[in-house]
Write an enzyme that holds these catalytic residues in place. Structure first.
Site, short mmCIF file in Angstrom:
data_model
loop_
_atom_site.label_atom_id
_atom_site.label_comp_id
_atom_site.label_asym_id
_atom_site.label_seq_id
_atom_site.Cartn_x
_atom_site.Cartn_y
_atom_site.Cartn_z
N ASP A 1 0.76 -1.26 -0.08
CA ASP A 1 0.00 0.08 0.06
C ASP A 1 0.80 1.36 -0.09
O ASP A 1 2.04 1.12 0.52
CB ASP A 1 -0.99 -0.06 1.25
CG ASP A 1 -1.73 1.30 1.43
OD1 ASP A 1 -2.36 1.54 0.47
OD2 ASP A 1 -1.28 1.69 2.52
N ASP B 1 -0.21 5.09 0.85
CA ASP B 1 -0.43 6.28 1.76
C ASP B 1 -0.76 5.64 3.12
O ASP B 1 -1.59 4.93 3.36
CB ASP B 1 -1.90 7.01 1.12
CG ASP B 1 -1.66 7.71 -0.07
OD1 ASP B 1 -0.90 8.40 -0.38
OD2 ASP B 1 -2.48 7.22 -0.89
N GLY C 1 -10.29 7.22 -1.99
CA GLY C 1 -10.31 7.74 -3.21
C GLY C 1 -10.60 9.26 -3.17
O GLY C 1 -11.67 9.38 -2.33
N GLY C 2 -9.92 9.88 -3.59
CA GLY C 2 -10.20 11.53 -3.41
C GLY C 2 -11.51 11.75 -4.03
O GLY C 2 -11.99 12.61 -3.37
N ARG D 1 -14.11 10.97 -1.81
CA ARG D 1 -14.00 11.56 -0.40
C ARG D 1 -14.66 12.97 -0.48
O ARG D 1 -15.36 13.17 0.35
CB ARG D 1 -12.51 11.58 -0.15
CG ARG D 1 -12.18 12.11 1.31
CD ARG D 1 -10.70 11.90 1.77
NE ARG D 1 -10.45 10.44 1.92
CZ ARG D 1 -9.23 9.87 1.45
NH1 ARG D 1 -8.35 10.82 1.17
NH2 ARG D 1 -8.95 8.64 1.56
N HIS E 1 -10.40 17.54 -8.20
CA HIS E 1 -9.56 16.44 -8.09
C HIS E 1 -8.44 16.47 -8.62
O HIS E 1 -7.32 16.34 -8.28
CB HIS E 1 -10.16 15.21 -8.23
CG HIS E 1 -9.27 14.00 -7.55
ND1 HIS E 1 -8.89 13.13 -8.54
CD2 HIS E 1 -9.02 13.62 -6.38
CE1 HIS E 1 -8.18 12.46 -7.80
NE2 HIS E 1 -8.13 12.60 -6.57
N LYS F 1 -6.28 19.04 -7.30
CA LYS F 1 -5.72 18.56 -6.04
C LYS F 1 -4.48 17.75 -6.45
O LYS F 1 -3.40 18.11 -5.65
CB LYS F 1 -6.68 17.89 -5.42
CG LYS F 1 -6.21 17.02 -4.09
CD LYS F 1 -5.99 15.71 -4.33
CE LYS F 1 -5.17 14.94 -3.10
NZ LYS F 1 -5.07 13.38 -3.47
N THR G 1 -5.18 2.96 -3.77
CA THR G 1 -6.34 3.65 -3.99
C THR G 1 -5.91 4.88 -4.99
O THR G 1 -6.84 5.56 -5.49
CB THR G 1 -7.62 3.77 -3.34
OG1 THR G 1 -6.90 4.33 -2.01
CG2 THR G 1 -8.06 2.22 -2.84
N THR G 2 -4.88 5.53 -4.57
CA THR G 2 -4.56 6.64 -5.05
C THR G 2 -4.00 6.73 -6.36
O THR G 2 -3.82 5.78 -6.94
CB THR G 2 -3.32 7.27 -4.12
OG1 THR G 2 -3.25 8.65 -4.10
CG2 THR G 2 -1.84 6.74 -4.70
N ASN H 1 0.31 10.41 -8.27
CA ASN H 1 0.87 10.62 -6.97
C ASN H 1 1.80 9.34 -6.49
O ASN H 1 2.81 9.84 -5.51
CB ASN H 1 -0.61 10.36 -5.78
CG ASN H 1 -1.47 11.46 -6.32
OD1 ASN H 1 -1.41 12.42 -6.76
ND2 ASN H 1 -2.65 11.25 -5.58
#
Ligand code: XBP
Ligand code: MG
Length: 257
Positions: free
Chosen positions: A10, A12, A53-54, A57, A83, A86, A124-125, A129
């Site tokens: 993973d 984050d 998930g952004g 979210r 997003h 972001k 999930t990012t 990123n």
């Protein structure tokens, strides 16, 4: 008896503490740039982490914490645009080098790479990123250390669904019992366990009270020689930091006979 063939990481919270000081400020910068008065402080962000998930979210925030906001007609595009902005801010923050890898991560990744252990990123990012974090911390070729980078929207159902782990294993042609997953959160371990993969947890400030009963090991961090981890759950066979020897031992004990 199964052989350990792959480590699935993973990102984050596990490789780096990106949530509080990376994603959260990046969201706030995107909101400000869009002229929105939304501010996600540390405590609120902890609650918003319930949803991965952004884009998901942002929608969750509006449903649960900001119902008075009147949504524009093209709401999905509005969220997508916010997003994307972001993500740009997040990449900038990573380029400034402000988010280091967590203790022991670089050592373990180097060791695994040197010893030819197969590795994947399962997150999930957004893929950009992952690139930003890895290249700014480990160097320009760091993505090539990982056989597969499973990230973002490549599967519609994000963690805690197991789909992203299934996707990674299929692309590596490995079975769950040939893998070990590394996670930091309840949503993460729900995903890996639902994919039948044994999991080692390193906790962080946002996840320390999560339910990790399904984990093989729960550690404060990966530790370093001279900077030992604290063990919150599981057997570490006298080891003081997480390395390939300990991971292999844990895996062997699980699948012996
Ligand atoms: C992290 C997430 C992500 C990030 C934001 O999951 O839940 O939503 O917070 O990333 P993991 P995006 O620990 O599995 O990496 O804004 O790019 O979705
Ligand atoms: Mg995580």
């Amino acid at each position: 008896m199964a052989e350990l063939k792959a480590l699935l990481f993973d990102v984050d919270g596990t490789l780096a503490d990106t949530e509080r000081d990376g994603h959260r400020p990046a969201f706030n910068m995107a909101f400000a740039k869009a002229g929105l008065d939304w501010v996600w402080d540390e405590a609120l962000y902890g609650e918003l982490l319930a949803v991965t998930g952004g884009k998901e979210r942002i929608k969750f925030y509006l449903e649960q914490f900001n119902r008075q906001f009147s949504k524009p007609e093209n709401f999905d595009d509005f969220v997508k645009g916010l997003h994307a902005s972001k993500t740009e801010f997040y990449e900038q923050l990573m380029a400034e080098g402000k988010i280091p890898l967590r203790r022991g991560v670089e050592r373990l990744l180097n060791q695994a790479r040197d010893q030819g252990m197969r590795m994947a990123v399962v997150t999930t990012t957004t893929p950009a990123n992952v690139t930003a974090l890895l290249t700014n911390t480990l160097g320009p070729d760091a993505e090539s250390w990982f056989e597969v980078i499973a990230a973002g929207d490549i599967v519609p159902a994000k963690k805690p669904a197991p789909d992203i782990y299934f996707w990674a294993m299929e692309h590596m042609n490995v079975r769950p019992e040939e893998c070990m997953a590394f996670e930091d959160s309840a949503n993460g371990i729900r995903s890996s366990i639902a994919a039948n993969i044994k999991t080692i947890i390193t906790i962080n400030g946002y996840t320390q009270d999560d339910d990790f009963r399904a984990a093989e090991l729960v550690l404060s961090d990966m530790g370093e020689p001279g900077m030992p981890f604290s063990v919150l759950q599981g057997e570490v066979y006298g080891h003081h930091y997480l390395d390939l020897a300990l991971i292999t031992k844990v895996h062997k004990e699980l699948y012996r006979g």
